[in-house]
Enzyme design. Structure first.
Site, short mmCIF file in Angstrom:
data_model
loop_
_atom_site.label_atom_id
_atom_site.label_comp_id
_atom_site.label_asym_id
_atom_site.label_seq_id
_atom_site.Cartn_x
_atom_site.Cartn_y
_atom_site.Cartn_z
N CYS A 88 44.25 52.06 28.72
CA CYS A 88 43.98 51.66 27.34
C CYS A 88 42.48 51.58 27.15
O CYS A 88 41.72 51.47 28.12
CB CYS A 88 44.65 50.33 27.03
SG CYS A 88 44.15 48.97 28.11
N CYS A 90 36.95 51.68 28.62
CA CYS A 90 37.69 51.61 29.88
C CYS A 90 38.19 52.97 30.35
O CYS A 90 38.57 53.12 31.51
CB CYS A 90 38.89 50.67 29.75
SG CYS A 90 38.42 49.00 29.25
N HIS A 96 38.34 45.88 37.84
CA HIS A 96 38.21 46.78 36.70
C HIS A 96 36.76 46.86 36.24
O HIS A 96 36.40 46.36 35.18
CB HIS A 96 39.12 46.29 35.57
CG HIS A 96 39.12 47.12 34.34
ND1 HIS A 96 38.77 48.46 34.31
CD2 HIS A 96 39.44 46.80 33.04
CE1 HIS A 96 38.86 48.92 33.08
NE2 HIS A 96 39.27 47.94 32.29
#
Length: 397
Positions: free
Chosen positions: A383, A95, A353
């Protein structure tokens, strides 16, 4: 070390991915590398420069397999018809991939290796799903089965939703109601920004063929829900474990999209007479236990702020990726941040996302926010699956 500036930023709209019902994704007929091509075309056009002066392209992708595999990034630069001399690279930090790509490109400019670089990322979570739905990845299950690795708890660490549940269990003074309220806040702020036209400053519209053969122009993120209510969010069932707290209402959805940042040395900015958005001050990263990967933004942000010779109280605005509401709220509590300074245009719960594209969106939206608010400093942080965090400090110029 030379100074590095963010000259411009663009992204695609983020679609709503549906791996099991691909026809419901408005981008289901567009490959991930083609989404990346679109932003590579648009970023130079928007900045008013030629592709010939771009020396380096660094793109992030969390699942760079199958169609997302880009031959070391070369496939994307060739699709966008950059000169064959333009060197490319793909980064994977899950991510945090496109924050990592921005860090990599920045370090090269700081060191004098190049003057002009594009950093960004892409993901298509319909065509190339994440996790066990993806037949083209094969985690090493010794990390779960072998006794010596049990300390990492990868039976939890491989499942992002379970790491969020564990973080909630460890967090203090955060309730299920807090998570749901943050989810509602994300949608409301994103919807307000959508309606005001704010996102038009960063989104490039895309003409996309649909399942029935029609072509529509996609101009906005597809996961934003302006009409959702707290009651609706609160009534959603837990996704990852019975009696759990992590639901579709307080988590980011699956998405497809791409993003790009145009980075330059101070000397090149002056030579071309450009007006940059922001200056990159510092960055940081950190490892945390895989079973609570959502803790990652806290140590990474502390490290980045320290490297920038600043204090946490000096930071005016934050973009903390909303992989799960608990991640953002945990960071808010642990870092002592006023919630009003966090994700002021909504976050990933609403905007989306698409893993590899998210980091550059966080940085780009933050740079625009600093200019909009006439504020000085901001931190973009995320994160990272596997137990990491990554952060970048930027300064308005």
């Amino acid at each position: 070390m030379r100074e590095v500036y963010i000259v411009d930023y663009v992204r695609t709209p983020f679609s709503r991915s549906r791996p099991k019902k691909p026809e419901k994704d408005v981008f289901h007929k567009i490959r991930g590398d083609e989404l990346a091509k679109i932003v590579l075309d648009r970023i130079v056009e928007k900045a008013g420069i030629s592709k010939e002066i771009v020396e380096r392209i660094v793109m992030g992708c969390a699942f760079g397999v199958w169609e997302n595999w880009a031959y070391g990034g070369r496939g994307i630069s060739l699709l966008a018809e950059y000169p064959v001399e333009t060197a490319t690279m793909i980064t994977d930090m899950q991510c945090g991939s496109s924050i990592a790509s921005a860090q990599t490109a920045s370090l090269e400019i700081m060191a004098g290796v190049c003057d002009v670089a594009i950093a960004g990322g892409y993901e298509h979570m319909t065509r190339v799903p994440m996790g066990m739905e993806n037949q083209h990845i094969s985690p090493n299950f010794r990390l779960i089965q072998d006794e010596r690795y049990k300390k990492y708890e990868m039976n939890i660490g491989f499942v992002m939703g379970l790491t969020a549940e564990r973080l909630f269990q460890e967090a203090k003074n955060i309730t299920k109601e807090d998570l749901d309220e943050w989810g509602l806040r994300s949608h409301r702020l994103a919807y307000e920004s959508l309606k005001s036209g704010y996102f038009r400053g960063e989104i490039t519209p895309i003409s996309a063929e649909q399942a029935d053969g029609s072509v529509i122009v996609v101009e906005s993120d597809q996961s934003i829900r302006g009409d959702t209510t707290l009651e609706q969010i609160s009534n959603l069932p837990p996704v990852f474990m019975p009696n759990g707290v992590i639901t579709a209402g307080n988590s980011s959805p699956l998405n497809a999209g791409a993003s790009a940042l145009l980075l330059m040395s101070a000397e090149k900015v002056k030579e071309l007479g450009l007006e940059p958005l922001a200056k990159i001050k510092a960055f940081g990263y950190s490892g945390v236990h895989p079973a609570v990967m959502g803790k990652g933004p806290v140590p990474a942000s502390k490290k980045a702020v320290e490297k920038a010779n600043l204090k946490l109280s000096d930071i005016d605005y934050w973009e903390i990726n909303e992989a799960f509401a608990i991640v953002t709220l945990y960071a808010v509590h642990e870092l002592g941040i006023e919630p009003e300074r966090v994700n002021v245009h909504g976050g990933a719960i609403a905007i989306g996302h698409p893993l590899g594209a998210t980091g550059a969106r966080l940085i780009g939206t933050l740079a625009r926010t600093l200019r909009e608010k006439e504020a000085d400093y901001g931190v973009a942080t995320a994160c990272i699956g596997g137990g990491q965090g990554i952060a970048m400090v930027i300064e308005r110029v």
